[in-house]
Design an enzyme around this catalytic site. Structure first.
Site: not given
Ligand code: MTE
Ligand code: HPA
Ligand code: MOS
Length: 769
Positions: A209, A240, A244, A322, A354, A356, A455, A524, A725
């Protein structure tokens, strides 16, 4: 589906339409490439990790002899083989690349075997014998607190005087809650493929990620500059949060092996090893005292949150922060004191997942509100509504000093309660329960208010590149990564509309540190907010160049030039976009550009956790009905109705998919997914045989998702809101419905002693408590 949005896939606008995911067809055909599908270079070798079998101990030495005698084994790497820093470039600097001197958890990586096949490497890894002198290990979070064993110092946030409020509260309750962690169970496990390039440069394919961080970590471990490392990721088979930071470890290990042997090296973890090595969602334990009035309105809350962080800090600081920021969920906490302990244990280092920390913050308050309602004999929904933030004097600021603006929860909850028929169903369930000796049902409607932004304010920036080629086709690259969430699809939609071309003429390319540098993690939920805007700005720059050029040709103002339906229209002429591009090129007009975006308005004081950490909140609510078998403890989720706020949806098909997927993943966390560490610190549930994620059969037969029809009141891309999330936490309604059902089974409105995950065993224990 959101009926307020046009559903015409033929519409000239790409955004606002339910376009399929850019890779959907390829994924179904097996033609979408994941790292293990990349054609391998000749000479590629394979690595497998050597793991500690001891939770804590002195590492006295490592016997590699037996492994090295196997034909086809090329090397065993240990800490001494790291040419750069032997400490990973993680923020806290508290994780070794390979264990050195001490081991800190079962599954910690001590070294790497590199061999001519994956199976040979794995077999040889088992022949490597670390000599470890065991030390006492901490494998229980309360023992960690007692020993003051922390990865980071405790943090307290207070408002008003919780002690005083509790002393004069008409009613008080106190209790504890235990909430388990969660394995990410991405379908594509952690993997990296490191390729030596000329002059000590490196190309790393990483399922990550955060390509920029992988680049930095690899350079740090190899002792070279960041510019010598390029990291690429076309897509992940799920992240997910688990990729990260912790994709970085794999990339560093693969790169070190590739460096030592000067050969391409691939490292793909076996699923059991992935479970044992990588961190999970932080399990949390809570102690609380709460005061409230006859109507169930909170007046004082004292909350201790114990985060089980594992052996290193990783992202535990921001995760635990968070959790503090979301302990209010949607409710005004008048006099409150929250203390957060970041406990160090001899286990895997827990990480982003997801939500966080948001889920861990909210669930305890939701459980408390449910208990208060049962204590007073009130409907939990009424108690929840009574405690919501409202613009009524002084009930709209959070405990960290942020004003809650654009709060739609009152009308959103009322609407959901109406469409889901909450009141009648609750009555029907109550009378059904009276006549049913064995099966008991429960229903709960819970809200979510989730803060959008990293954050850490500095991460809220993004860059993008948009290239228009001579045939009028468009390539977009940005700092975000695709993990299935549809980011690349949404960004392509936004770019298509900015240039007034069809979505089919816009393609997204793999994330690549040599294109957009220093990109934040895709996390995030802010991926589209940040990268979508950056890409939109990049496209706008190209469009502005073209508009200026065409306005010169036609002698009209640049503002009179319109881009729509693959045409460029002025009051004088209409040309195809493609013709304009060709003409512009011939006249030496720049046909590509960059874009940069940073989130406005956010700021906060890290020492007191006060200010405005979030640009806006995403809202939603879910109503869930469950049934439990009071003889076996088994449960089922029968019906789920969701009303969720994604602002003005860029892609309703993808957004609804995110809501459904997030909810089911949340259900898994709270019902069937159980992490069990034994007293030796071994994670005993380290394979799908013992660790149960929800299956298609667990999805409720009635599962209805509606989108709230209003745009984001803050100026966010397309008027949308982040979606990745927030829906995860809608599944807290399932946990609360289970607690209702258990209360029915117990019969006397006692405090329910049900902890999460609510496995059959735990439901049974709660019934017997
Ligand atoms: N959806 C799918 N299909 N696969 C993933 O790994 N990760 C989740 C969410 N949805 C995830 C998902 C998480 S933890 C986050 S933070 C967001 O997608 C990240 O992507 P975005 O910021 O583009 O929504
Ligand atoms: N959310 C998700 N990932 C992160 C954050 C947060 O607020 N801060 C640092 N990594
Ligand atoms: Mo999502 S836990 O912020 O990768």
């Amino acid at each position: 589906m959101n009926t307020a949005l046009p559903q015409n896939a033929e519409s000239p606008m790409a955004s606002g339409q339910p376009h399929p995911h850019e890779s959907a067809a390829a994924q179904i055909a097996g033609a979408a490439t994941y790292i293990d599908d990349i054609p391998e270079l000749r000479g590629t070798l394979y690595a497998a990790p050597v793991l500690s079998r001891v939770a804590h101990g002195h590492l006295l030495g490592v016997n590699t002899q037996a492994a090295l005698t196997l034909t086809g084994v090329h090397a065993v790497l240990l800490a001494a083989d790291v040419p750069g820093s032997k400490v990973l470039a993680a923020l806290a600097g508290d994780e070794p690349v390979f264990a050195q001197d001490t081991v800190q958890h079962v599954g910690q990586v001590i070294g790497l075997v590199v061999a001519e096949s994956v199976m040979l490497a794995r077999r040889a890894a088992r022949l490597v014998v670390p000599q470890i002198e065991p030390l006492p290990a901490i494998v229980d979070v309360r023992a960690a607190l007692k020993a003051q064993s922390f990865v980071l110092p405790p943090v307290t946030v207070r408002r008003g005087d919780a002690d005083k409020a509790l002393a004069c509260a008409p009613h008080t309750l106190q209790g504890t809650l235990e909430v388990g962690g969660q394995e990410h169970f991405y379908l594509e496990g952690q993997v990296a493929y490191a390729l030596p390039q000329e002059q000590n440069q490196w190309l790393i394919h990483s399922s990550t990620q955060h390509p920029g961080e992988v680049q930095h970590w690899v350079a740090h471990a190899l002792g070279i500059d960041n510019h010598a490392v390029t990291v690429q990721c076309r897509r992940m088979g799920g992240g997910f949060g688990g990729k990260e930071t912790q994709a970085g470890h794999l990339a560093v290990w693969a790169a070190l092996a590739a460096h030592k042997l000067q050969r391409p090296v691939k490292l793909r973890l076996d699923r059991d090893d992935d479970f044992l090595i990588t961190g999970k969602r932080h399990p949390f334990s809570y102690d609380y005292r709460v005061g409230f009035d006859d109507s169930g309105r909170l007046c004082g809350l004292q909350l201790k949150m114990l985060a089980h962080c594992g052996f290193s800090a990783d992202l535990s600081g921001p995760v635990a922060d968070r959790a503090i920021f979301h302990a209010d969920n949607a409710y005004f906490l008048q006099d409150v004191e929250i203390t957060s302990y970041r406990c160090k244990l001899n286990t895997q280092s827990h990480t982003a997942f997801r939500g966080f920390g948001g889920p861990q913050g909210m669930i305890v308050t939701e459980a408390i509100l449910g208990d208060i309602a049962r204590h007073l004999g009130l409907d939990p929904l009424a108690v929840r509504q009574r405690n919501l933030y409202s613009d009524e004097a002084k009930r709209n600021t959070t405990h960290y000093g942020m004003t809650v603006e654009g709060n739609i929860l009152q009308p959103l909850i009322s609407q959901l309660a109406l469409t889901a028929n909450y009141k009648q169903r609750r009555e029907a369930i109550a009378s059904w329960n009276q006549n049913s000796a064995v099966i008991k049902r429960g229903i709960a409607l819970t809200p979510v208010k989730f803060g959008i932004s990293f954050t850490a304010t500095l991460f809220n920036q993004a860059g993008a590149l948009v290239h228009v080629y001579l045939d009028g086709s468009v390539l977009v690259n940005h700092g975000g990564t695709e993990m299935g969430q549809g980011l690349h699809t949404k960004v392509a939609q936004l770019v298509a509309d900015e240039l007034g071309v069809l979505l089919s003429s816009v393609r997204g390319s793999a994330s690549d540190t040599s294109k957009v540098p220093n990109a934040s993690a895709t996390a995030a939920s802010a991926g589209t907010d940040l990268n979508g805007r950056a890409a939109q700005f990049a496209a706008r720059h190209v469009r502005d160049n073209l508009a200026a050029f065409v306005s010169g040709l036609d002698g009209v103002g640049a503002g009179a030039v319109q881009f729509a339906a693959s045409q460029v229209i002025t009051p004088k002429t209409t040309r195809s976009f493609k013709d304009v591009v060709a003409l512009a090129y011939a006249n030496r007009i720049q046909l590509w550009s960059d874009g940069f975006y940073r989130t406005p308005k956010i700021h906060y004081d890290k020492t007191t956790l006060s200010g405005r950490p979030f640009y806006y909140f995403a809202y939603g609510a879910a109503c869930s009905e469950v049934a439990i078998d009071t003889l076996t403890g088994e449960s089922r989720v029968l019906k789920v109705d969701i009303l969720h706020d994604v602002g003005r949806s860029i892609n309703p098909a993808i957004d609804i998919g995110q809501i459904e997927g997030g909810f089911v993943q949340g259900m898994g966390w709270l019902t069937s997914e159980e992490l069990v560490w034994n007293d030796q610190g071994l994670l005993t549930t380290h394979a799908p045989s013992t660790y149960k994620i929800p299956t298609a059969g667990d999805v409720p037969a009635h599962f209805k998702v509606d989108l709230w029809p209003e745009p984001n009141p803050e100026d966010n891309v397309f008027g949308s809101k982040a979606v990745g999330e927030p829906p995860f936490m809608l599944a807290i309604s399932v946990f609360e419905a289970l607690r209702e059902a258990v209360a029915q089974g117990c019969g006397d409105g006692k405090t329910v002693r049900l902890h999460a995950p609510a496995t059959a065993e735990r439901v049974l224990w709660a019934l017997q408590a």
